[in-house]
Each structure stands twice: as C-alpha cells, then as structure tokens.
Design a protein around this motif. Sequence first.
Motif, PDB file in Angstrom:
ATOM      1  N   MET A 287       0.835  -1.201   0.000  1.00 11.00           N
ATOM      2  CA  MET A 287       0.000   0.000   0.000  1.00 11.00           C
ATOM      3  C   MET A 287       0.866   1.246   0.000  1.00 11.00           C
ATOM      4  SD  MET A 287      -2.711   1.621  -0.257  1.00 11.00           S
ATOM      5  CE  MET A 287      -3.602   0.115  -0.605  1.00 11.00           C
ATOM      6  N   TRP A 288       0.419   2.269  -0.713  1.00 14.04           N
ATOM      7  CA  TRP A 288       1.202   3.492  -0.865  1.00 14.04           C
ATOM      8  C   TRP A 288       1.212   4.316   0.421  1.00 14.04           C
ATOM      9  CZ3 TRP A 288      -2.269   4.734  -5.643  1.00 14.04           C
ATOM     10  CH2 TRP A 288      -1.965   3.843  -6.672  1.00 14.04           C
ATOM     11  N   THR A 289       2.140   5.231   0.471  1.00 13.68           N
ATOM     12  CA  THR A 289       2.177   6.186   1.575  1.00 13.68           C
ATOM     13  C   THR A 289       1.022   7.167   1.423  1.00 13.68           C
ATOM     14  OG1 THR A 289       3.551   7.751   0.353  1.00 13.68           O
ATOM     15  CG2 THR A 289       4.697   6.035   1.645  1.00 13.68           C
ATOM     16  N   ALA A 290       0.714   7.871   2.496  1.00  9.70           N
ATOM     17  CA  ALA A 290      -0.372   8.865   2.454  1.00  9.70           C
ATOM     18  C   ALA A 290      -0.077   9.944   1.410  1.00  9.70           C
ATOM     19  CB  ALA A 290      -0.555   9.488   3.836  1.00  9.70           C
ATOM     20  N   GLU A 291       1.179  10.337   1.298  1.00  8.57           N
ATOM     21  CA  GLU A 291       1.549  11.365   0.317  1.00  8.57           C
ATOM     22  C   GLU A 291       1.325  10.864  -1.111  1.00  8.57           C
ATOM     23  OE1 GLU A 291       5.424  14.098  -0.970  1.00  8.57           O
ATOM     24  OE2 GLU A 291       5.582  12.654   0.689  1.00  8.57           O
ATOM     25  N   LYS A 292       1.686   9.615  -1.365  1.00  8.18           N
ATOM     26  CA  LYS A 292       1.500   9.065  -2.708  1.00  8.18           C
ATOM     27  C   LYS A 292       0.008   8.924  -3.032  1.00  8.18           C
ATOM     28  CE  LYS A 292       3.088   5.349  -5.762  1.00  8.18           C
ATOM     29  NZ  LYS A 292       3.964   4.158  -5.895  1.00  8.18           N
ATOM     30  N   ILE A 293      -0.782   8.554  -2.037  1.00  8.49           N
ATOM     31  CA  ILE A 293      -2.227   8.428  -2.254  1.00  8.49           C
ATOM     32  C   ILE A 293      -2.820   9.784  -2.611  1.00  8.49           C
ATOM     33  CG2 ILE A 293      -4.433   7.996  -1.097  1.00  8.49           C
ATOM     34  CD1 ILE A 293      -3.024   5.733   0.440  1.00  8.49           C
ATOM     35  N   ARG A 294      -2.414  10.848  -1.899  1.00  3.52           N
ATOM     36  CA  ARG A 294      -2.922  12.194  -2.205  1.00  3.52           C
ATOM     37  C   ARG A 294      -2.533  12.608  -3.614  1.00  3.52           C
ATOM     38  NH1 ARG A 294      -1.531  13.108   3.270  1.00  3.52           N
ATOM     39  NH2 ARG A 294       0.515  13.941   2.663  1.00  3.52           N
ATOM     40  N   SER A 295      -1.318  12.266  -4.027  1.00  2.40           N
ATOM     41  CA  SER A 295      -0.866  12.593  -5.381  1.00  2.40           C
ATOM     42  C   SER A 295      -1.689  11.843  -6.421  1.00  2.40           C
ATOM     43  CB  SER A 295       0.617  12.246  -5.523  1.00  2.40           C
ATOM     44  OG  SER A 295       1.063  12.499  -6.841  1.00  2.40           O
ATOM     45  N   PHE A 296      -1.953  10.568  -6.158  1.00  2.00           N
ATOM     46  CA  PHE A 296      -2.782   9.756  -7.051  1.00  2.00           C
ATOM     47  C   PHE A 296      -4.180  10.346  -7.159  1.00  2.00           C
ATOM     48  CE2 PHE A 296      -5.960   6.345  -7.397  1.00  2.00           C
ATOM     49  CZ  PHE A 296      -5.589   5.763  -8.591  1.00  2.00           C
ATOM     50  N   GLN A 297      -4.758  10.711  -6.025  1.00  2.00           N
ATOM     51  CA  GLN A 297      -6.102  11.281  -6.032  1.00  2.00           C
ATOM     52  C   GLN A 297      -6.160  12.547  -6.888  1.00  2.00           C
ATOM     53  OE1 GLN A 297      -6.688  11.907  -1.849  1.00  2.00           O
ATOM     54  NE2 GLN A 297      -7.524   9.845  -1.467  1.00  2.00           N
ATOM     55  N   LYS A 298      -5.187  13.410  -6.717  1.00  3.76           N
ATOM     56  CA  LYS A 298      -5.203  14.686  -7.453  1.00  3.76           C
ATOM     57  C   LYS A 298      -5.103  14.466  -8.953  1.00  3.76           C
ATOM     58  CE  LYS A 298      -3.178  19.288  -7.731  1.00  3.76           C
ATOM     59  NZ  LYS A 298      -3.478  19.354  -9.168  1.00  3.76           N
ATOM     60  N   ILE A 299      -4.182  13.605  -9.374  1.00  4.35           N
ATOM     61  CA  ILE A 299      -3.995  13.368 -10.805  1.00  4.35           C
ATOM     62  C   ILE A 299      -5.237  12.704 -11.402  1.00  4.35           C
ATOM     63  CG2 ILE A 299      -2.669  12.035 -12.498  1.00  4.35           C
ATOM     64  CD1 ILE A 299      -0.201  12.509 -10.720  1.00  4.35           C
ATOM     65  N   LEU A 300      -5.779  11.722 -10.679  1.00  3.24           N
ATOM     66  CA  LEU A 300      -6.974  11.031 -11.178  1.00  3.24           C
ATOM     67  C   LEU A 300      -8.158  11.982 -11.256  1.00  3.24           C
ATOM     68  CD1 LEU A 300      -8.337   8.328 -12.003  1.00  3.24           C
ATOM     69  CD2 LEU A 300      -8.916   8.018  -9.582  1.00  3.24           C
ATOM     70  N   MET A 301      -8.362  12.801 -10.227  1.00  4.82           N
ATOM     71  CA  MET A 301      -9.517  13.693 -10.224  1.00  4.82           C
ATOM     72  C   MET A 301      -9.365  14.822 -11.240  1.00  4.82           C
ATOM     73  SD  MET A 301     -11.341  12.042  -8.250  1.00  4.82           S
ATOM     74  CE  MET A 301     -12.717  13.137  -8.469  1.00  4.82           C
ATOM     75  N   ASP A 302      -8.148  15.293 -11.462  1.00  7.65           N
ATOM     76  CA  ASP A 302      -7.930  16.306 -12.511  1.00  7.65           C
ATOM     77  C   ASP A 302      -8.300  15.726 -13.868  1.00  7.65           C
ATOM     78  OD1 ASP A 302      -7.084  18.154 -10.679  1.00  7.65           O
ATOM     79  OD2 ASP A 302      -4.930  17.919 -11.101  1.00  7.65           O
ATOM     80  N   TRP A 303      -7.890  14.503 -14.103  1.00  2.36           N
ATOM     81  CA  TRP A 303      -8.236  13.830 -15.371  1.00  2.36           C
ATOM     82  C   TRP A 303      -9.748  13.663 -15.489  1.00  2.36           C
ATOM     83  CZ3 TRP A 303     -10.550   8.909 -15.831  1.00  2.36           C
ATOM     84  CH2 TRP A 303     -10.656   8.411 -17.135  1.00  2.36           C
ATOM     85  N   TYR A 304     -10.375  13.241 -14.403  1.00  2.00           N
ATOM     86  CA  TYR A 304     -11.824  13.034 -14.410  1.00  2.00           C
ATOM     87  C   TYR A 304     -12.558  14.339 -14.708  1.00  2.00           C
ATOM     88  CZ  TYR A 304     -16.524  12.163 -12.557  1.00  2.00           C
ATOM     89  OH  TYR A 304     -17.889  12.066 -12.397  1.00  2.00           O
ATOM     90  N   ASP A 305     -12.127  15.411 -14.084  1.00  2.00           N
ATOM     91  CA  ASP A 305     -12.786  16.703 -14.303  1.00  2.00           C
ATOM     92  C   ASP A 305     -12.663  17.149 -15.750  1.00  2.00           C
ATOM     93  OD1 ASP A 305     -13.586  16.830 -11.660  1.00  2.00           O
ATOM     94  OD2 ASP A 305     -11.857  18.025 -11.014  1.00  2.00           O
ATOM     95  N   GLN A 306     -11.534  16.836 -16.368  1.00  2.00           N
ATOM     96  CA  GLN A 306     -11.354  17.183 -17.784  1.00  2.00           C
ATOM     97  C   GLN A 306     -12.242  16.321 -18.679  1.00  2.00           C
ATOM     98  OE1 GLN A 306      -7.155  16.650 -18.426  1.00  2.00           O
ATOM     99  NE2 GLN A 306      -6.578  18.374 -17.125  1.00  2.00           N
ATOM    100  N   GLN A 307     -12.425  15.066 -18.276  1.00  2.00           N
ATOM    101  CA  GLN A 307     -13.228  14.147 -19.072  1.00  2.00           C
ATOM    102  C   GLN A 307     -14.726  14.337 -18.849  1.00  2.00           C
ATOM    103  OE1 GLN A 307     -11.712  11.905 -21.249  1.00  2.00           O
ATOM    104  NE2 GLN A 307      -9.901  13.045 -20.608  1.00  2.00           N
ATOM    105  N   GLU A 308     -15.103  14.834 -17.704  1.00  3.74           N
ATOM    106  CA  GLU A 308     -16.505  14.870 -17.308  1.00  3.74           C
ATOM    107  C   GLU A 308     -17.379  15.594 -18.324  1.00  3.74           C
ATOM    108  OE1 GLU A 308     -19.946  14.335 -14.863  1.00  3.74           O
ATOM    109  OE2 GLU A 308     -18.110  13.266 -15.337  1.00  3.74           O
ATOM    110  N   ALA A 309     -16.816  16.617 -18.960  1.00  5.24           N
ATOM    111  CA  ALA A 309     -17.597  17.360 -19.950  1.00  5.24           C
ATOM    112  C   ALA A 309     -18.036  16.469 -21.101  1.00  5.24           C
ATOM    113  CB  ALA A 309     -16.785  18.540 -20.477  1.00  5.24           C
ATOM    114  N   ASP A 310     -17.267  15.417 -21.373  1.00  7.67           N
ATOM    115  CA  ASP A 310     -17.586  14.505 -22.467  1.00  7.67           C
ATOM    116  C   ASP A 310     -18.490  13.365 -22.024  1.00  7.67           C
ATOM    117  OD1 ASP A 310     -15.942  15.961 -24.182  1.00  7.67           O
ATOM    118  OD2 ASP A 310     -14.168  14.828 -23.557  1.00  7.67           O
ATOM    119  N   HIS A 311     -18.785  13.288 -20.718  1.00  2.06           N
ATOM    120  CA  HIS A 311     -19.570  12.163 -20.205  1.00  2.06           C
ATOM    121  C   HIS A 311     -20.670  12.665 -19.264  1.00  2.06           C
ATOM    122  CE1 HIS A 311     -16.625   9.525 -21.974  1.00  2.06           C
ATOM    123  NE2 HIS A 311     -15.658  10.090 -21.287  1.00  2.06           N
TER     124      HIS A 311
END
Length: 401
Positions: free
Chosen positions: A19-43
């Motif tokens: 399991m990742w460190t808390a810092e790595k999890i926060r980084s993963f969340q940010k990158i994933l959610m930024d991508w999702y927000d960019q995609q959301e307009a198309d879905h």
Amino acid sequence: MFKIEYTRKELKEKFNIEMWTAEKIRSFQKILMDWYDQQEADHNFPWRESGEPYNIWISEIMLQQTRTDTVIPYYERFTEAFPTIKDLAEASEDQVLKMWEGLGYYSRARNLREAAQQIMIHHEGVFPNDPKEIIQLKGVGPYTAGAISSMAFGLPTPAIDGNLMRVLSRLFEINLDITKAKNRKVFETVALYLIDEERPGDFNQALMDLGRTICTPKNYFPERSPVKEFNASYINDTWHEYPVKKTKNKPKPITYISLMIQNEVGEYLLERRPKTGLLASTWQFPMIQVEEIVTDGTWKPFEPIILETLKKEDKVYVEQFVEDKYNIMVSLNEQTSGVVEHIFSHLKWSVSIFNGEKTESTSNRKIPKNCEWVKPRDFERYTFPTVQKKIWTNFTEITLF
C-alpha cells in the motif's frame, strides 16, 4: 458495512500488496480527479446530472453487464415512465418489465419494483441514506450500495465491481482471483485506503471511467493512462497478467424448436414463461427443447443439432406435443422458417423456427391460462426478451435469393 479489514502490514504479509504512503495516495487522487474533471464534460450522463439517489440507483442496476451508451435510452425511457419511487412501486409488474424490455436479466426489473415498495413501506417513500439500509433493498449488493452511498450521499464507500477490481489489480499487481467472492474484502480495503473522502462519488466514477475507457479488458494501452506512473503492472510490464481470473466455462449449447402457430383469424399463440428462472414472466412463442423430445415411442432424443426439416415421425410427435400441452391441433410446415442463435452468460440457444396453423381445438378445451392468442399489431403490449424478438424478426424477414 464498509471498513478497512486489513492493515497495511497485513496487506503486505498476506497478499503481497504494497500500500502506498499517504503522500503518494494524495498525489494519485489529485492526478486522477484532474483527469476526471477534464473528461466529465464529455460524459454528462443523465444520472450524474440528476444526482438523485433514485436515478443513480436505476442507472447502476441497468449498467450491470450493459454498456453505458446502450443504457442511456433505456434509462431515459424508464425514468420517464416511472419518475419517482412511488410511481415505480405502484406500477404493475408487466408495466415495469415492458419498460425494461431489451436489457435482459429481467429479475433485476422485478427487484427494482419490489425495492421501491420496500422504500414506500419502511422508509416513507424516501430513499435511505444509510449503506446498511440501502443494502437491505431487494436486488442491491455491496457494489450498488457503495455506488449509491458515495454518489448520492457523499459517503466514503467503495464501489467494487469487476471493472474496479481490474483497475486495482493492475495498479497493485494483485494476484487474487477476482471471480472469488472471498477476495472482494481485499479489494474493498485497497479502495478504502485510496478513496478521496472529499469527493468519494466522483472518485468512484473516475475509477469506473478509467476502467471503461483506458484500463479495459481488451485493447488496453497503459501508456495512455493518466495514472501510469502509479501503475505497478505498467512499470513492471506485467499488465497482461492482470486481473487474475479463472477461465469461464463455455456457454452450454441447447437446441430448441420455436413454433409460430397461427389461428384462423391471424393471431399467434403466445406463452408466458414461469415467474421464476431464466427470462421469468416474459412472453415467448411456444418452444420445445430438442434434446428432450421423444420419438418413435422410445426415449431416444433428437441429435443436438440445428434442425432444418422435421422428419415425418418427428413432425407427428411435435404436433402431438402441441395438442397435449396447448389443447389445440395444428398442422406444421416440415421446413424451417429460419434459425436463430442467442448467447446468455451460461447458455447458447440454437432455435429452429417452424410455422403452422391451428386446425381445431381439442374437446372444446381452452388453451392454458398462461397462453393467449395475439395479433402481431398487439405484440407491443407484451414483454418479449431479445431472443424472441430475434425469432419474430427472422420469421417475418423476406429473403431474396
């Protein structure tokens, strides 16, 4: 209901999951959610725009084993017919099945209606917001309860289905068979460590979108993933090994005869299937399973092959079968009117279509209570599963040679 079952240490020692460190999890969340927000307009799916638990519930049940693009028109038709829980609870089973027609898995439609009635009786018509109460609704399992809880009520609950297990398997190189129920708790635990508690619903949907568009079962290109730097299977070039999944058995082949029996006024004989089992409560043209047919007074069945013609003795048997079961005498055409194949998750039907005409009733007895004579123009009032629609289309097609 949803809780971390294993510590980080236990995940490592028992399942070799780092399991990742808390810092790595926060980084993963940010990158994933930024991508999702960019995609959301198309879905901009209608249930996401709604945000209502009722609409999310309907969409999640429909989306089980059905593609998103396919679901949208069914969802819109269904929610237009039953815009509220009360409307769904008060609808007849036939009305609900008709609105569900074409999606398959008709037990899900019946469960929706029963669950709506549960909500009216036990929750005063208001969709419950406690995951422990949501999972008590008819037809709702851990995945659906997690999806509704996170998307509609903002609770940090994972929504683990095959799609998300595939994504998590590849991210962490999880060597656990995703088809085994006992492994679900491991995946739930991993998801609970990762989930964005500020936007749990969006986080679950982001993982779903990732699995639907990039981390797909086939045609997977991990280098295109926005979170590829977190993907252990991509970094180690082992992505093709995940998810671990036991080989599915091939669908069992079954052959049928479908009988298109017409009476003197142009009506066709329809039969309602039993209230339980495959395609329950839907309507069909009378069918005979070929493997079970008895001929020549012996217990030797037909060979399990597609029938293009009925031999004389087999024609006699089928006509006698119709007389005994449906209380009518018929004259069948010996030549098939067409052949249809349809695959369920566990069965493969091969159906030979034979048409015939009713000659008379037997001893003035009525057809069975689960049968009706219906004109083709009135078929739209009856719920036909996809295989029966295929049979009718095949039967009515004019083929030019």
